[in-house]
Design an enzyme around this catalytic site. Structure first.
Site, PDB file in Angstrom:
ATOM      1  N   ASP A  85      -1.575   4.917  -5.873  1.00  0.00           N
ATOM      2  CA  ASP A  85      -1.972   4.216  -4.658  1.00  0.00           C
ATOM      3  C   ASP A  85      -2.159   2.724  -4.930  1.00  0.00           C
ATOM      4  O   ASP A  85      -3.190   2.290  -5.438  1.00  0.00           O
ATOM      5  CB  ASP A  85      -3.270   4.827  -4.124  1.00  0.00           C
ATOM      6  CG  ASP A  85      -3.690   4.233  -2.792  1.00  0.00           C
ATOM      7  OD1 ASP A  85      -3.024   3.287  -2.319  1.00  0.00           O
ATOM      8  OD2 ASP A  85      -4.681   4.708  -2.220  1.00  0.00           O
ATOM      9  N   ASP A  90       0.822  -1.206   0.000  1.00  0.00           N
ATOM     10  CA  ASP A  90       0.000   0.000   0.000  1.00  0.00           C
ATOM     11  C   ASP A  90       0.858   1.258   0.000  1.00  0.00           C
ATOM     12  O   ASP A  90       1.413   1.637   1.025  1.00  0.00           O
ATOM     13  CB  ASP A  90      -0.901  -0.033   1.242  1.00  0.00           C
ATOM     14  CG  ASP A  90      -1.899   1.112   1.247  1.00  0.00           C
ATOM     15  OD1 ASP A  90      -1.878   1.926   0.304  1.00  0.00           O
ATOM     16  OD2 ASP A  90      -2.690   1.191   2.188  1.00  0.00           O
TER      17      ASP A  90
END
Ligand code: NAG
Ligand code: NAG
Ligand code: NAG
Length: 415
Positions: free
Chosen positions: A280, A80
């Site tokens: 992201d 992440d």
């Protein structure tokens, strides 16, 4: 809600509940440094290379298998780049953990990070740590979305890492030991043991590795439909073919972001300009705000007229098309769909080929992997998710404040 919370929310929304039972990736074998391409001699001896597993569809995320502790235990961690502190499920009385106790991380007394330690302040920055006493345990909390959060304490333990120069390094790294995972039926908790967080902020793993002198604060990832690889340090930056663009300086934004960007379709301007985008990997799909999403969808539909595909409903994603017979891969449709591109200042482009925005579903339909960000509350932020990062080695060079990419198939470099 902050941008971070919003992207975290996206991430939770798109998680599929899949509990991976096999640990089929490990750290890379020691590799022969002479086969690599170091770009620069630096004060850091080495780089860390990690094989990546996962896919955009049907799994919905990419993960690494990390070893933590002594003796080391393996954990699958979702990758992440949208958030800061890594965390794993904790073998403590846990509310909401999905792993059995023996597969969680068990802290010893000396693993607890105390409030007085600088890393605790970094975890809570820009706010002060919520501590009564400097010798209290340092707590953490990550808000995923309304009613979804992970809380616990910050711990520090060794991460045995095989470095590219052949050394095994055991840097102590701080991460969260999560024992309060709150979720609701519509927002399931992450299916992995935890999350490896890689944002620009101080508590991220790449920043910690660089503080320890293990590898330069450079992070790279390369995803394809079978997995891929990621790395910390400069050794795996491609020697040629890289496009670099400076990271905007912004102390408040921990995300890897770029902008303003203009959208091109088949190389031509679409009139869509001024986009603020963030990269992201915690998001499976790409999210564009309503106005941009609508225009892109329009361009694609216009371009498809007269081509042998027809819009169809598929429960996988909102916008799908079928052909005269089921499609097996994006290669079957790449003649029908154009190439999107994000053009940044200086005409620096990130190309999104059909592979970077389409998925083939179990039904053999082709669906748009770009979604309406306004619908999920993203506001004006546009999120470039995993789907659009496939086939690209993406490099976040925090040491030199730049982001770069090159196109490649992302085959793991070592068996
Ligand atoms: C490392 O690579 C060099 C050059 O390709 C080769 O000569 C050497 O034998 C290799 N060493 C090992 C241990 O594979
Ligand atoms: C490899 O790199 C590490 C960390 O950068 C360094 O401590 C170690 O001495 C290096 N080992 C060799 C054999 O160069
Ligand atoms: C995107 O979502 C918003 C909010 O639900 C909606 O009003 C808008 O019509 C959607 N845009 C498109 C192009 O579908």
């Amino acid at each position: 809600m902050s941008v971070q919370k919003l992207t975290l929310m996206i991430k939770v929304l798109i998680f599929h509940v899949v509990l991976c039972s096999s640990l089929h990736v490990c750290f890379a074998a020691i590799v022969n440094r002479s086969t690599l391409h170091p770009t620069a001699v630096n004060s850091f001896g080495s780089s860390v290379y990690l094989p990546v597993s996962g896919n955009v569809y049907p799994l919905g995320y990419y993960y690494v298998t990390a070893e933590i502790g002594n003796p080391p235990k393996q954990f699958q961690l979702d990758i992440d780049t949208g958030s800061d502190l890594a965390w794993v499920q904790c073998d403590a009385p846990c509310v909401g953990c999905t792993l059995p106790r023996d597969r969680r991380y068990k802290p010893e007394k000396n693993n607890y990070v105390l409030c007085k330690e600088p890393i605790c302040a970094a975890v809570h920055s820009p706010n002060p740590p919520p501590c009564k006493n400097p010798t209290d345990k340092c707590s953490f909390q990550v808000e995923y979305a309304d009613q979804v959060s992970v809380s616990g304490v910050v711990v520090s333990d060794t991460f045995p890492l095989r470095l590219v120069n052949g050394t095994i390094s055991r840097p102590p790294l701080a991460f969260g030991c999560g024992y309060g995972i709150r979720s609701s039926g519509t927002h399931p908790p992450p299916p992995t043991a935890g999350v490896i967080r890689l944002s620009r902020s101080k508590p991220s793993i790449s920043a910690q590795l660089s503080t320890m002198g293990v590898a330069e604060n450079i992070l790279g990832h390369c995803f394809n439909d079978k997995g891929g690889y990621m790395f910390f340090g400069a050794d795996f930056i491609p020697k040629s073919g890289m496009t670099w663009t400076p990271m905007p300086q912004s102390s408040s934004d921990k995300h890897y972001s770029l902008g303003p960007a203009e959208v091109l379709f088949n190389g031509k301007p679409t009139g869509i300009k001024g986009l603020h985008v963030i990269f992201d990997t915690g998001s499976t799909y790409t999210y564009l705000n309503s106005r941009v999403y609508g225009s892109v969808l329009n361009e694609i539909r216009k371009d498809l007229s007269g081509k042998p595909v027809q819009e169809v409903k598929d429960r996988a994603l909102p916008i799908c098309w079928k052909g005269s017979r089921p499609f097996r891969s994006v290669a079957d449709v790449q003649n029908y769909f154009g190439t999107l591109a994000l053009s940044f200042i200086g005409n620096i482009q990130l190309q999104l080929s059909p592979q970077a925005y389409l998925v083939i579903t179990e039904q053999g339909n082709v669906c748009l992997g770009i979604l309406n960000g306004t619908e999920v509350g993203l506001g004006t932020v546009n999120v470039i998710g995993d789907i659009s990062l496939q086939g690209t080695v993406m490099i976040y060079d925090n040491a030199n404040q730049r982001i770069g990419w090159a196109y490649e198939d992302c085959t793991p470099k070592f068996g």
